[in-house]
Scaffold this active site. Structure first.
Site, PDB file in Angstrom:
ATOM      1  N   HIS A   1       0.938  -1.305   0.156  1.00  0.00           N
ATOM      2  CA  HIS A   1      -0.029   0.063   0.116  1.00  0.00           C
ATOM      3  C   HIS A   1       0.855   1.175   0.076  1.00  0.00           C
ATOM      4  O   HIS A   1       0.586   2.250   0.916  1.00  0.00           O
ATOM      5  CB  HIS A   1      -0.969   0.041   1.092  1.00  0.00           C
ATOM      6  CG  HIS A   1      -1.862  -1.259   1.472  1.00  0.00           C
ATOM      7  ND1 HIS A   1      -2.053  -1.731   2.580  1.00  0.00           N
ATOM      8  CD2 HIS A   1      -2.232  -2.122   0.220  1.00  0.00           C
ATOM      9  CE1 HIS A   1      -2.892  -2.910   2.354  1.00  0.00           C
ATOM     10  NE2 HIS A   1      -3.004  -2.960   1.277  1.00  0.00           N
ATOM     11  N   PRO A   2       1.499   1.571  -1.056  1.00  0.00           N
ATOM     12  CA  PRO A   2       2.525   2.575  -0.851  1.00  0.00           C
ATOM     13  C   PRO A   2       1.653   3.986  -1.357  1.00  0.00           C
ATOM     14  O   PRO A   2       0.626   3.848  -1.906  1.00  0.00           O
ATOM     15  CB  PRO A   2       3.473   2.318  -2.336  1.00  0.00           C
ATOM     16  CG  PRO A   2       2.916   1.544  -3.102  1.00  0.00           C
ATOM     17  CD  PRO A   2       2.054   0.446  -2.055  1.00  0.00           C
TER      18      PRO A   2
END
Length: 629
Positions: free
Chosen positions: A562-563
């Site tokens: 989940h950047p």
């Protein structure tokens, strides 16, 4: 000469295989092992492929230097001791050995279980056919295309933008670096080929740091929604208010964002995982949480018709997981949008402070231009900064900074009876007890069969014993809310992600690991595996707590999916490269609508957050573009 060269190239791999999975003890034969692993390694980008082969060659050389003999000529027990000695040199060396082990076990395990995986993929009819999409191969697209708006990226953000703009009557072109996959391909393609083909960098992308963090990201029509778990949590009201109040991001006001979250949920047809398809892995988590008095529930997912085959991460073979390639993108195409696949956008075209389109590159190196007055960038948090810099639009000092990853870790528990964690939903149930207090979200999670073997400890006989007991293993993971301490840069045209986990997040990881350990023992696990190099299986909670207290945090196995945050949106011109309406500062006609604009970690799986914010940016784009037509 060619055969000799091939043997010389494959020898380090065969040597490592003989130590890791000795054929004398039931491991694969050398030729079979090399074939299995080479199938994946040859798909890696050149730099990753070189690193793997250099690491394997170093291990082979280390055997000669320390024993005077090659690994295959040693007794299996001595081979394992050689690997243990090498891994004990430093945390960095241990991490490198574990990285090689993970790659090798993924490829070998996926092939070992390929027959079962494909049989389960074909066990039921597809929940729905492939959607009607207007997809044009870049090779078939003219060198110059004109449109009202061009969207870079077809994932969660890009799809919602394309739908909104097309429904507003704009002529929309979506450019996608990857290709379209069909449900028939997911039902019949070897799992290694699916994994290597569906992910950027064949799934071997890593954020450099201590420790390094594995960072898989999808690359296909539909983006990461094609390969994610399908988990659909809303960001909490506290997070929405933080974005509104601390960053001046009015688009995140709960009243406004709430309506768009409703829209995203309805588009994806989100509903909790039914208990009958959850699988024992998830049920064990719920039972353990109940016994401890902790809050837990089935996970909300976008998977109507899911049968629990646990293949979400390599493309759903029944089209049950309802990614944007099955809803928002076909809705956009029905309103007139077109998708050009196999088109990597190299730069945004602009002059005199205004954008007028983009230039993309085909796989053969030729270029195509899409000319449009509105450019919406939705390439993802790791790719958007590089595109803006290549375009001469990367002047903001915070662009590429503020990267949050929502890092994840995992423990595995051995049970007396079979669990078959991969027979059920890949990510099925969640424990919320520590979410608000510690920023820790615990989830029952698994992998397709054979593709999660890297959790098992040791080498040689010890590792083979654990692989034999894989059906008795349950796996629980946790993600921790983090601050934006990472960076994204471009080095010789390649994206380089750097992330050194902060002390506060290390403390959260300890909370997470101890909580997972309590859950596993409460569920009935007789031993718990930490994944920490050199750590033996734990047989009690005090033993686990002691090991976690003494463990070097740099030796933890971390992954992240989940950047966010690398082009944060907000009112502060110094802090946020993107303004509070989603427009890139410093140029007219460019908006950003992907995970990069989320100003801080959403603290949950971000699919809904990205889609809702993209809807908000799309509305701003429509108001601006239609208003000047």
């Amino acid at each position: 000469m060619s055969r000799l060269a091939d043997r010389a190239k494959s020898y380090p791999l065969a040597s490592f295989g003989a130590a890791l999975l000795p054929p004398e003890l039931g491991g694969p034969l050398p030729a079979q092992f090399v074939q299995r692993v080479d199938r994946y390694v040859t798909r890696l980008p050149a730099t990753s492929r070189f690193a793997v082969r250099a690491g394997l060659a170093s291990l082979a050389a280390a055997s000669y230097l320390t024993t005077g003999r090659s690994l295959p000529r040693l007794h299996p027990d001595e081979r394992a001791r050689v690997l243990h000695r090498i891994a004990a040199l430093s945390p960095e060396v241990a991490a490198a050995v574990e990285g090689l082990k993970a790659i090798v076990l993924l490829a070998n395990g996926a092939d070992t279980y390929a027959h079962e995986l494909l049989a389960r993929a074909q066990e039921h009819d597809a929940a729905r056919p492939d959607a009607e999409l207007t997809v044009i191969l870049s090779a078939d697209s003219p060198s110059v295309t004109r449109a009202d708006a061009v969207v870079v990226g077809s994932g969660a953000g890009g799809a919602m933008v394309a739908r909104t703009l097309a429904r507003a009557g704009l002529d929309v072109v979506v450019l996608e670096e990857g290709r379209r996959w069909t449900v028939e391909e997911f039902r019949s393609t070897h799992p290694v080929d699916r994994y290597a083909g569906l992910y950027r960098g064949a799934g071997a992308t890593v954020a450099l740091g201590r420790p390094a963090v594995v960072l898989p990201m999808g690359r296909a029509v539909g983006g990461t929604t094609v390969v994610n778990s399908g988990t659909c949590f809303r960001p909490s009201l506290a997070v929405q208010r933080r974005w509104r109040d601390e960053f001046g991001l009015g688009l995140a006001d709960p009243d406004q964002l709430g309506r768009r979250l409703d829209d995203a949920e309805q588009t994806l047809r989100v509903a909790p995982v039914p208990l009958e398809i959850m699988g024992r892995n998830g049920r064990l988590l719920l039972q353990a949480a109940k016994s401890l008095g902790w809050r837990a529930a089935p996970i909300p997912r976008n998977a109507p018709g899911c049968r629990g085959c646990c293949q979400c991460a390599i493309g759903c073979p029944s089209n049950a997981k309802f990614g944007v390639h099955l809803n928002a993108l076909p809705q956009a195409c029905a309103a007139g949008a077109r998708i050009i696949s196999w088109a990597r956008v190299e730069r945004i075209l602009h002059r005199a402070g205004r954008a007028y389109g983009v230039r993309a590159r085909r796989p053969d190196g030729t270029t195509l231009d899409v000319l449009a007055d509105a450019v919406v960038v939705a390439a993802g948090a790791t790719e958007t900064p590089g595109l803006l810099r290549r375009s001469g639009l990367g002047g903001h000092p915070r662009l590429g900074h503020n990267l949050a990853l929502h890092p994840a870790t995992m423990l595995a528990g051995l049970f007396d009876d079979d669990v078959f964690a991969w027979r059920g939903v890949l990510q099925s149930a969640a424990v919320h007890e520590f979410h608000e207090s510690d920023g820790v979200l615990i989830e029952a999670t698994s992998t397709p069969p054979g593709m999660g073997s890297m959790v098992f400890p040791g080498y040689g006989a010890e590792l083979l014993r654990w692989l034999d007991r894989a059906p008795q293993i349950a796996t629980f993971g946790a993600m921790v809310a983090d601050r934006g301490v990472g960076t994204v840069r471009s080095v010789r045209g390649e994206t380089v992600v750097r992330y050194d986990i902060a002390p506060g997040e290390i403390a959260k990881l300890r909370v997470a690991l101890q909580a997972i350990g309590r859950l596993l023992f409460a569920a009935g696990a007789v031993e718990v595996l930490t994944g920490i190099p050199g750590a033996p299986p734990m047989r009690s909670l005090p033993e686990l707590q002691d090991v976690l207290r003494r463990a070097n945090p740099r030796s933890l196995h971390l992954a992240a999916f989940h950047p966010t945050g690398t082009a944060a949106a907000g009112a502060d011109e110094q802090l946020c490269p993107v303004d509070a309406t989603g427009r890139l500062r410093g140029v007219e006609g460019v908006w950003v609508a992907d995970a990069s604009i989320l100003p801080s970690c959403p603290e949950v799986n971000p699919q809904l957050s990205i889609m809702a914010m993209a809807l908000a940016v799309a509305d701003q784009t429509v108001a601006k573009v239609v208003g000047v037509r």
